[in-house]
Write an enzyme that holds these catalytic residues in place. Structure first.
Site, PDB file in Angstrom:
ATOM      1  CG  ASP A 246      -2.162  -0.805   1.060  1.00 26.39           C
ATOM      2  OD1 ASP A 246      -2.462  -1.160  -0.093  1.00 26.39           O
ATOM      3  OD2 ASP A 246      -2.836  -1.105   2.057  1.00 26.39           O
ATOM      4  CE  LYS A 268      -8.069   0.405  -3.243  1.00 28.27           C
ATOM      5  NZ  LYS A 268      -7.157  -0.642  -2.753  1.00 28.27           N
ATOM      6  CG  MET A 382      -8.305   6.844   6.076  1.00 31.16           C
ATOM      7  SD  MET A 382      -9.083   5.463   5.218  1.00 31.16           S
ATOM      8  CE  MET A 382     -10.095   4.750   6.542  1.00 31.16           C
TER       9      MET A 382
END
Length: 468
Positions: A246, A268, A382
């Site tokens: 990641d 991502k 996030m």
């Protein structure tokens, strides 16, 4: 190389230990792990508890019986407390030509007793010619951390099947390829996980020529600091044939991947899904079906907002063996790095992890009234982009505007930034300090503790940049 390493076969062996003190006791404790018959030659006395500890396992004899014992001994160890007894024991051993070790006297030794790593059928010995035994122990401890605990059980299984493998696969090259797969691929990982019956079946299937599928490990890389990587994660990174990693995995950890392994970034970022999740599933499954040792490397812990659950389901649905290796969650790592205790008897009796990003974008539908209760810690993953709405929702639900907050970007890395303030000013703290993420939001009384914030007053915020 001054010393030539060798291993004594201890089946039906007889050994002699001279001494009845603590040093002799330590040597006997080590020898008692073998199948050897042990004779302990003592002078006038023996340390209390010595005989009881090894009852039924050793024979205690006086010095007058040293000759007959040495006459059939494979080797002898001298660990006497008195110098006179030491000299006498050495003389006897020399008379009978028995290989000799004298504790703390390397110049008198025919052999030295190394620092031993014992994994059943697999034994490693680290020697220093008696010059630095503490250093040898240090090397052993490092190897112990890297070697799986069930390595010996895997070796025992391999030894039991070796005759069958030789009969089933007569070609030497094909047999080497089989053992490479069996001891480094799916059967090995099943054995390390304690599934010995499944490991044996996987070996037998491969022996019969069935397709050798690989295995997938979902591995947590932790918050970023490579020293926070688990020992198991490091081992798998150095064994993997291919690693899908990641964006949140630090460059330092990516550098720890085996040099000749394929490295595939599948990360991502907000608004940029370079590789769709379904395609990641397909990549993992395809690589495993090609017989590769696959690692899916994810920041933090795979099962805490890492979509590890979705990947595990897809892999298992495809009939591929998969294991999960937990990592230190970024919530734990970042908070600890900033000195913020996520729970505290005086300030936070509960802890909640939430995501600040909904599946289809925007703010997730959370129980804001529950999250607004005092004396708890809310940790938001996030949440940088949705921080203004998060602050408004919590205050609207009843959380005090002056509730302490902490924002930690790139936690545990050399580029880490820690920002402290209050809930009402959360959006301004992020904007003024150019926080872009990845960052963690910690909301609750614990973020205002003096040792966490380093500031007396929180209004206006306090920023601390940490450099390694």
């Amino acid at each position: 190389m001054r010393q030539f390493p060798a291993f004594f076969n201890m089946d039906d062996a007889r050994v002699v230990v001279f001494g009845g003190g603590e040093e002799a006791r330590r040597k006997v404790r080590l020898l008692a792990k073998t199948s050897a018959q042990i004779t302990v030659i003592i002078g006038k006395d023996i340390e209390p508890g010595f005989a009881e500890e090894f009852a039924g396992r050793i024979t205690i004899a006086p010095q007058s019986e040293a000759g007959p014992a040495l006459d059939v001994a494979r080797f002898a160890i001298v660990a006497c407390r008195l110098c006179a007894n030491t000299e006498r024991s050495i003389e006897w051993a020399r008379q009978y030509g028995v290989p000799l070790n004298v504790v703390d006297r390397p110049e008198l030794c025919d052999f030295t007793v190394p620092s031993i790593l014992d994994r059943g059928e697999i034994v490693a010995a680290i020697g220093s010619n008696g010059s630095a035994p503490v250093l040898a122990k240090s090397v052993r401890s490092k190897l112990e951390r890297l070697l799986p605990a069930r390595t010996g059980e895997l070796a025992e299984l391999a030894g039991r099947l070796r005759p069958e493998v030789k009969a089933a696969i007569p070609d030497a090259k094909a047999r080497r390829e089989f053992w490479e797969y069996a001891l480094n691929g799916k059967p090995a990982e099943l054995a390390y996980a304690g599934e010995l019956d499944a490991a044996e079946q996987a070996m037998r299937d491969a022996m019969k020529g069935s397709r050798r599928t690989g295995i997938v490990h979902l591995v947590g890389a932790g918050p970023g600091d490579p020293e926070l990587l688990t020992v198991k994660a490091l081992r798998l990174l150095q064994q993997a044939d291919i690693v899908f990693y990641d964006r949140l995995v630090s460059a330092e950890i990516v550098d720890m991947i085996r040099r000749d392994a394929d490295r595939v970034p599948v990360g991502k970022s907000k608004g940029n899904h370079s590789v769709p999740q379904e395609e990641i599933h397909e990549l993992l499954i395809r690589a495993a079906r090609e017989g590769k040792r696959v690692v899916r490397l994810k920041g933090g812990d795979p099962f805490i907002f890492g979509r590890g659950g979705e990947e595990l389901e897809a892999i298992q649905a495809a009939g591929i063996e998969a294991f999960v290796v937990p990592g230190i969650s970024s919530a734990l790592g970042c908070a600890a790095s900033a000195g913020v205790p996520l729970t505290h008897r005086d300030h936070a009796q509960s802890l909640t992890f939430v995501t600040g990003h909904a599946k289809k974008g925007g703010v997730p539908d959370l129980d804001w009234e529950s999250l607004a209760r005092p004396h708890q810690t809310v940790t938001v993953f996030m949440g940088v982009g949705t921080a203004p709405t998060i602050a408004d929702k919590l205050i609207e639900a009843g959380r005090a505007p002056d509730t302490p907050v902490a924002v930690i970007e790139n936690g545990t890395l050399s580029t880490e930034i820690q920002v402290f303030g209050i809930l009402a000013e959360l959006p301004d703290l992020i904007e003024q300090n150019a926080i872009k993420g990845p960052a963690l939001l910690i909301i609750g009384e614990v973020a205002g503790l003096p040792f966490a914030s380093g500031a007396v007053g929180l209004s206006g915020g306090y920023t601390q940049e940490i450099y390694a």
